[in-house]
Design an enzyme around this catalytic site. Structure first.
Site, PDB file in Angstrom:
ATOM      1  N   HIS A  66       0.787  -1.335  -0.155  1.00  0.00           N
ATOM      2  CA  HIS A  66       0.011  -0.210  -0.086  1.00  0.00           C
ATOM      3  C   HIS A  66       0.907   1.222   0.063  1.00  0.00           C
ATOM      4  O   HIS A  66       0.610   2.369  -0.615  1.00  0.00           O
ATOM      5  CB  HIS A  66      -0.952   0.022   1.175  1.00  0.00           C
ATOM      6  CG  HIS A  66      -1.733  -1.125   1.082  1.00  0.00           C
ATOM      7  ND1 HIS A  66      -1.919  -2.154   2.057  1.00  0.00           N
ATOM      8  CD2 HIS A  66      -3.012  -1.273   0.286  1.00  0.00           C
ATOM      9  CE1 HIS A  66      -2.810  -3.147   1.897  1.00  0.00           C
ATOM     10  NE2 HIS A  66      -3.355  -2.520   0.943  1.00  0.00           N
ATOM     11  N   GLU A 116      -8.396  -2.705  -2.210  1.00  0.00           N
ATOM     12  CA  GLU A 116      -8.373  -3.340  -3.596  1.00  0.00           C
ATOM     13  C   GLU A 116      -7.189  -4.120  -4.092  1.00  0.00           C
ATOM     14  O   GLU A 116      -7.407  -4.732  -5.182  1.00  0.00           O
ATOM     15  CB  GLU A 116      -8.477  -1.865  -4.312  1.00  0.00           C
ATOM     16  CG  GLU A 116      -7.048  -1.009  -4.346  1.00  0.00           C
ATOM     17  CD  GLU A 116      -7.235   0.184  -5.266  1.00  0.00           C
ATOM     18  OE1 GLU A 116      -7.528   0.079  -6.302  1.00  0.00           O
ATOM     19  OE2 GLU A 116      -7.376   1.235  -4.482  1.00  0.00           O
ATOM     20  N   PHE A 117      -6.054  -3.815  -3.407  1.00  0.00           N
ATOM     21  CA  PHE A 117      -5.023  -4.697  -3.827  1.00  0.00           C
ATOM     22  C   PHE A 117      -4.991  -6.209  -3.634  1.00  0.00           C
ATOM     23  O   PHE A 117      -4.279  -7.124  -4.218  1.00  0.00           O
ATOM     24  CB  PHE A 117      -3.520  -4.026  -3.006  1.00  0.00           C
ATOM     25  CG  PHE A 117      -3.451  -2.566  -3.683  1.00  0.00           C
ATOM     26  CD1 PHE A 117      -3.195  -2.356  -4.837  1.00  0.00           C
ATOM     27  CD2 PHE A 117      -3.808  -1.666  -2.405  1.00  0.00           C
ATOM     28  CE1 PHE A 117      -3.174  -0.900  -5.084  1.00  0.00           C
ATOM     29  CE2 PHE A 117      -3.496  -0.451  -2.819  1.00  0.00           C
ATOM     30  CZ  PHE A 117      -3.673   0.069  -4.173  1.00  0.00           C
TER      31      PHE A 117
END
EC number: 2.-.-.-
Length: 341
Positions: A66, A116-117
């Site tokens: 992130h 989201e990752f």
């Protein structure tokens, strides 16, 4: 040195592995360094990089992947050290869910992820197993992956061995199921990364604040290093101190999470260049950062002696050793095993 409070935004609600930060506060290590610190907890972990990058918080914690992605998106953030090194991370599921050690068994399943990752990682993995992103249903769960698995709203979810896996193991025990019913498909093994470093939890800073406050940054790092030193020297006493300032920590579940986090905790707080190289290249592979991206970390504020990093072989050996250590802790208990509520 400024008397203004330094705002430190955690990556999650207060969690057992945040102990060095809270102990640094409660034992006066920040005050000894001449700084005042406000420890903040996010409502949504997905907001952390943006809040730090936009200057609404000075420092904070975030996973490596992130931190890379936030910088690539234009937020001026940089890692200044490591809180927790390479926690095992993967797709967690329960025996009987129809999922096996074969990644292809995820076909047709509902897979939960935090942000989201996680979805990007699973989508990328499908390419190597004859699948596409349409072969499973992605469900964003935020902080509630374990809860969603228990309630049956997802079949599996991305989580950490020392957090979500522990939550599910303890639920199994409470429901007359063996802890061994909880399984994990480790993402680093599926992606052939050779490390779980993409989820290492880092100390990060707003780069503009960092440029203007090098002395305060160095003081902060010395203080959290003192917190980590206290934890390693006296884990039980440090845990008691943490529970005193954060009474919500004083539960059997949190004690087990701390036991399972202890071996992952960074002793020297160094940003490991070997890991940064791997995760930066992995992020390029995922399309999270551009091909010309330069890793956004510094060890300028790690101003004490550190052990030699070692090469690829040492990194792999460390992973194997950690697997053995964590299995032993899961079966026999860890540094707090004799501690009672």
């Amino acid at each position: 040195m400024s008397t203004d409070k330094i705002s430190v935004l955690l990556n999650w609600h207060a969690t057992p592995y945040h102990l060095p930060i809270f102990v640094a506060q409660s034992k006066g290590f920040f005050a000894k360094e001449g700084i005042k610190v406000a420890i903040l907890e996010p409502n949504d972990p997905s907001d952390v990089t943006e809040l730090i990058g936009s200057g609404k918080a000075d420092l904070g914690c975030k996973a490596m992947i992130h931190t890379l992605a936030g910088k690539a998106r234009g937020f001026p953030i940089k890692s200044i050290g490591t809180l927790m090194d390479e926690p095992f991370t993967g797709v967690i599921y329960l025996e009987g869910s129809g999922i096996t050690s074969d990644f292809r068994s995820l076909k047709g399943k509902r897979i939960g992820y935090v942000g989201e990752f996680g979805k990007i990682q699973i989508d990328e993995l499908t390419k190597y197993y004859g699948m596409t992103s349409k072969d499973y249903t992605a469900v964003r769960c935020g902080m509630n992956v374990s809860k969603a698995i228990i309630e049956g709203t997802i079949d599996a979810g991305i989580g950490l061995e020392n957090i979500q896996q522990v939550e599910l193991e303890e639920w199994c025990k409470a429901n007359n199921r063996p802890a061994s019913d909880v399984k994990m498909l480790r993402i680093d093994e599926l992606a052939e990364l050779g490390c779980c470093c993409f989820c290492s939890i880092l100390y990060i800073a707003n780069e503009d604040w960092l440029k203007d406050h090098p002395k305060e940054t160095a003081a902060f790092m010395r203080a959290v290093k003192a917190g980590a030193d206290a934890m390693f020297a006296d884990p039980r006493g440090s845990w008691a101190e943490y529970c005193k300032v954060k009474p919500a920590m004083n539960t059997p579940l949190n004690r087990i999470m701390f036991d399972r986090s202890f071996n992952y905790m960074s002793q020297d707080l160094i940003n490991v260049s070997r890991d940064w190289n791997k995760v930066t290249n992995y992020s390029k592979r995922l399309g999270i950062v551009p091909e010309d991206f330069v890793s956004n970390y510094t060890n300028e504020f790690v101003q004490w002696e550190v052990a030699p990093e070692g090469g690829e072989a040492e990194g792999l050996a460390k992973q194997q050793e950690m697997k053995t250590l964590q299995a032993h802790v899961a079966e026999h208990g860890g540094v707090l095993q004799a501690v009672t509520a």
